[in-house]
Design a protein around this motif. Structure first.
Motif, mmCIF file in Angstrom:
data_model
loop_
_atom_site.group_PDB
_atom_site.id
_atom_site.type_symbol
_atom_site.label_atom_id
_atom_site.label_comp_id
_atom_site.label_asym_id
_atom_site.label_seq_id
_atom_site.Cartn_x
_atom_site.Cartn_y
_atom_site.Cartn_z
ATOM 1 N N LEU A 201 0.833 -1.201 0.000
ATOM 2 C CA LEU A 201 0.000 0.000 0.000
ATOM 3 C C LEU A 201 0.869 1.253 0.000
ATOM 4 C CD1 LEU A 201 -3.061 0.818 0.424
ATOM 5 C CD2 LEU A 201 -2.488 1.053 2.823
ATOM 6 N N CYS A 202 1.900 1.193 0.805
ATOM 7 C CA CYS A 202 2.775 2.330 0.993
ATOM 8 C C CYS A 202 3.559 2.640 -0.277
ATOM 9 C CB CYS A 202 3.743 1.990 2.115
ATOM 10 S SG CYS A 202 4.110 3.383 3.120
ATOM 11 N N LYS B 69 9.807 16.900 3.848
ATOM 12 C CA LYS B 69 8.886 16.928 4.996
ATOM 13 C C LYS B 69 7.442 17.131 4.535
ATOM 14 C CE LYS B 69 11.990 18.499 8.630
ATOM 15 N NZ LYS B 69 12.471 19.614 9.431
ATOM 16 N N LYS B 70 7.261 18.048 3.584
ATOM 17 C CA LYS B 70 5.901 18.349 3.136
ATOM 18 C C LYS B 70 5.329 17.179 2.330
ATOM 19 C CE LYS B 70 5.836 22.195 5.255
ATOM 20 N NZ LYS B 70 5.626 23.548 4.827
ATOM 21 N N ARG B 71 6.184 16.567 1.538
ATOM 22 C CA ARG B 71 5.722 15.416 0.769
ATOM 23 C C ARG B 71 5.329 14.276 1.712
ATOM 24 N NH1 ARG B 71 9.851 14.207 -4.027
ATOM 25 N NH2 ARG B 71 10.852 16.098 -3.275
ATOM 26 N N PHE B 72 6.096 14.160 2.793
ATOM 27 C CA PHE B 72 5.814 13.110 3.766
ATOM 28 C C PHE B 72 4.474 13.365 4.468
ATOM 29 C CE2 PHE B 72 6.851 11.087 8.025
ATOM 30 C CZ PHE B 72 6.585 9.799 7.578
ATOM 31 N N GLU B 73 4.145 14.627 4.700
ATOM 32 C CA GLU B 73 2.840 14.951 5.275
ATOM 33 C C GLU B 73 1.718 14.495 4.336
ATOM 34 O OE1 GLU B 73 4.083 15.778 8.563
ATOM 35 O OE2 GLU B 73 2.199 16.880 8.505
ATOM 36 N N ILE B 74 1.939 14.760 3.032
ATOM 37 C CA ILE B 74 0.911 14.379 2.053
ATOM 38 C C ILE B 74 0.805 12.853 1.950
ATOM 39 C CG2 ILE B 74 0.147 14.626 -0.355
ATOM 40 C CD1 ILE B 74 0.094 17.231 1.347
ATOM 41 N N LEU B 75 1.953 12.179 2.075
ATOM 42 C CA LEU B 75 1.933 10.710 2.059
ATOM 43 C C LEU B 75 1.074 10.176 3.216
ATOM 44 C CD1 LEU B 75 2.982 7.910 1.063
ATOM 45 C CD2 LEU B 75 4.872 8.181 2.670
ATOM 46 N N GLN B 76 1.278 10.763 4.397
ATOM 47 C CA GLN B 76 0.485 10.331 5.552
ATOM 48 C C GLN B 76 -1.000 10.541 5.287
ATOM 49 O OE1 GLN B 76 2.071 12.064 9.252
ATOM 50 N NE2 GLN B 76 3.985 12.341 8.141
ATOM 51 N N MET B 77 -1.298 11.700 4.676
ATOM 52 C CA MET B 77 -2.697 12.003 4.375
ATOM 53 C C MET B 77 -3.260 10.983 3.377
ATOM 54 S SD MET B 77 -4.154 15.688 3.256
ATOM 55 C CE MET B 77 -3.594 15.722 1.583
ATOM 56 N N ALA B 78 -2.435 10.643 2.400
ATOM 57 C CA ALA B 78 -2.895 9.685 1.385
ATOM 58 C C ALA B 78 -3.199 8.330 2.017
ATOM 59 C CB ALA B 78 -1.831 9.538 0.297
ATOM 60 N N LEU B 79 -2.385 7.948 2.994
ATOM 61 C CA LEU B 79 -2.597 6.640 3.624
ATOM 62 C C LEU B 79 -3.784 6.663 4.582
ATOM 63 C CD1 LEU B 79 1.111 5.616 4.332
ATOM 64 C CD2 LEU B 79 -0.450 4.566 2.675
ATOM 65 N N LEU B 80 -3.972 7.787 5.258
ATOM 66 C CA LEU B 80 -5.011 7.828 6.302
ATOM 67 C C LEU B 80 -6.381 8.233 5.750
ATOM 68 C CD1 LEU B 80 -2.913 9.397 9.205
ATOM 69 C CD2 LEU B 80 -3.444 6.994 8.804
#
Lengths: 254, 412
Positions: free
Chosen positions: A128-129, A156-167
């Protein structure tokens, strides 16, 4: 249309500074909408984001907030997150020694458990990741790093968006996600946000600049000053603001 | 009669050994027996020596690799050339032992110290240009109480390298007192890569007294998890005798309840020890209002062209870190566990890979209030096999050991 978020005359103060910051903010976000909040420094934009996320030290002194029809303000920060509120931080913190993969999987499984779904095993999680990371042009080596440790501003900002995409939140609050991004990173982040827009969620995007909004195409634009929303309109308001500046636009309010 | 150290002595400023020993509960004949130890210990598939009361137990050992010998040392440690520090140096030892490494062994060597009450004496000798990995694990059976002192000497020849991991993996038994005094001498160009871990027990004091000649490298990464009224003390003295020694000492404590962690570090730099580059740092995570940390760095410098520094920090978990995790849906317990594990993991990266998962489990157990059950006596070999990717030859040797159930013989 069902409302995602209903803010009624919200007042809040920052306890450490012993200062009232929000002086009656009212705002309603419907499903499928993207609202941009613009405004000068100190207007209370970030305070609004933190107050909605439930950060300690941001005390609500009046008004109400409903999220999906439920009182949001009585919930703990982690309950709000599991209910579907996501705050993309302006300054994501470094977590020394905390592995990215472990962090993402723990967060994802906390959400799944709360919604009565089975936890993801390591293999299903990585699959998924990987897919989500590819969308954001993030190399797989990200998973072996520590959360935000040594990340560039863009990472850092891309990682925030990644978290959002997963959650997959129902309400995403983006707090100056465009700050510190170069053009390419901005485009990738914006594409990441656009990919997540559905008719059943809503976005609250805090920004200083019109550029991000060119990519995101907000349905509503609000201007905040001195702890209140002073102007609301469509996308044209952001363009007008970029051209004329706060001073002329807020001349009457100031 | 033995005069035990008290805080009246500067080197014992924060650790009252005399009181701790005098208030020990009566062991009541609860000394662990060989039979109990045999039942508790797995047979390891890598070279190991099991010590009980400081004496190797041939029945529980596995053969040592070529280049490594275990031989009797006599009652006193030899060749340390260092003065007595206090009465602990005068404890009578029945038989001392020497692990003599004269050729680079093909595998790591594990020494298991099963807690007893007889003082022990052990010397690790690594010959010039030889590289070796030695893990010393201090274990205790759950009912074991009492005090045991370990006198250890480490002698590294010119250009020798020792990766040395000392792990106190004790049950949470307040009646367990372990003191360990390690004196080490590094000849020119020698490297000591040390890791020290402390968990459990009532009182653990681990001392390392280091003498560096010239061009030596001395790294120590140390981690302690303490809870209840546990007392963990790391006391280090480093004597820089010659030029160009590089030293990095990092100590991290994780503390709950009323635990007390002590870090004392001293750099003594001789006038001849120019170009010394030495650093020590202590970082304490206090997870309760009643946990205590005592930190005392000392620098005594007689050379004029050196870099010596020290640092210390202590505090609780950062509220911003907690909020970040909560904003992602982790409840407070999960968030704390993840942060604490991260705090430990940063240090565990320096530990031998075979011991990392053991520590990770120990940290989580510590955070969740300690174990009711005794900690497992660890079989390092499975992990070791799994992690020995780089060297197929070494894997083979390890496999062979696993199949060999022949017992070694130690000469008396």
């Amino acid at each position: 249309m069902k409302h995602i978020l209903e803010i009624e005359a919200l007042q809040a103060r920052v306890t450490e500074a012993d200062k009232a910051i929000l002086h009656g903010v009212s705002l309603t976000l419907g499903a499928g909408e993207l609202h941009a909040i613009m405004g000068p420094n100190g207007a209370g934009k970030s305070t609004l984001g933190y107050t909605l996320a439930g950060r300690e030290g941001y005390e609500v002194t009046g008004g109400s907030v409903k999220f999906l029809g439920e009182d949001l303000l009585t919930q703990e920060p982690d309950e709000r997150a599991r209910a579907g509120v996501f705050l993309a931080f302006q300054y994501p913190v470094e977590l020394p020694g905390v592995n990215v993969a472990t962090f993402l999987r723990t967060a994802l499984n906390a959400h799944r458990t709360a919604h009565g779904e089975a936890e993801l095993d390591a293999l299903a999680f990585v699959k998924l990741c990987r897919a989500a990371m590819a969308e954001l042009h993030m190399p797989e080596s990200f998973l072996t790093r520590n959360v935000n440790a040594g990340f560039s501003g863009g990472e850092k900002k891309r990682f925030e968006i990644l978290q959002m995409a997963l959650l997959q939140p129902r309400l995403a609050i983006l707090d100056e996600t465009d700050s510190g991004l170069d053009i390419d990173a901005l485009r990738i982040v914006a594409a990441g946000v656009n990919a997540l827009r559905t008719p059943s969620n809503a976005f609250l995007v805090i920004t200083h600049y019109q550029r991000l909004l060119e990519y995101l195409k907000p349905t509503h634009v609000h201007i905040m000053a001195a702890g209140k929303i002073v102007r609301s309109g469509g996308p044209e308001l952001a363009i007008q603001l970029e051209a004329e500046g706060y001073d002329s636009l807020l001349g009457n309010a100031a | 009669m033995l005069v035990l150290p008290t805080p009246a002595t500067e080197a014992w400023k924060f650790t009252h050994l005399k009181r701790a020993i005098e208030t020990l509960p009566d062991a009541g004949g609860q000394e662990s027996t060989l039979r109990e130890i045999e039942q508790a210990l797995p047979i390891f598939a890598i070279p190991q020596v099991v010590f009980h009361h400081g004496q190797p137990v041939p029945e529980l050992g596995t053969p040592l690799p070529a280049g490594v010998e275990l031989r009797p040392l006599g009652a006193k440690l030899t060749g340390s050339g260092q003065p007595e520090l206090d009465s602990l140096d005068t404890l009578a030892v029945a038989h001392g032992w020497e692990l003599h490494i004269h050729r680079t062994p093909s595998t790591p060597v594990v020494l298991i110290h099963m807690a007893g009450t007889a003082p022990t004496s052990l010397q690790l000798t690594v010959a010039a240009k030889v590289s070796a990995t030695v893990v010393e694990a201090h274990h205790a059976l759950p009912h074991q109480v009492g005090w045991q002192h370990h006198a250890t000497s480490v002698q590294l020849g010119e250009g020798a390298t020792l990766k040395h991991s000392v792990l106190h993996l004790l049950p949470d038994a307040m009646g367990l007192i372990v003191t360990r005094r390690q004196r080490q001498t590094l000849a020119a160009g020698a490297t000591y890569e040390g890791t020290l871990g402390m968990a459990g027990g009532g009182l653990i004091r681990s001392e390392i007294h280091t003498h560096l000649s010239t061009g030596c490298t001395y790294h120590l990464t140390s981690l302690s998890t303490a809870r209840a009224a546990q007392h963990h003390d790391v006391t280090l003295q480093t004597h820089h005798a010659g030029e160009g020694n590089a030293v990095v000492i990092r100590q991290r404590n994780l503390q709950l309840d009323e635990s007390h962690c002590v870090f004392q570090g001293k750099f003594w730099v001789a006038a001849e020890a120019q170009k010394t580059n030495a650093y020590m740092h202590n970082h304490t995570l206090l997870l309760s209002d009643t946990a205590r940390a005592s930190v005392k760095p000392e620098l005594e410098i007689y050379a004029d062209d050196v870099k010596c520094s020290h640092g210390a920090a202590s505090g609780g978990l950062n509220p911003q870190h907690l909020f970040y995790l909560q904003a992602r849906g982790l409840n407070e317990t999960q968030a704390r566990a993840l942060l604490v594990q991260g705090y430990a993991d940063e240090f565990l990266a320096a530990f031998p890979s075979a011991t990392r998962s053991i520590w990770a489990a120990r940290v989580q157990e510590w955070l969740s209030g300690g174990s009711k059950a005794p900690p497992p006596l660890t079989d390092f070999s499975t992990e070791w096999l799994a992690n020995t990717k780089a060297n197929p030859e070494q894997r083979e040797v390890l496999r062979e050991y696993g199949d060999t159930l022949e017992r070694p013989h130690y000469e008396r």
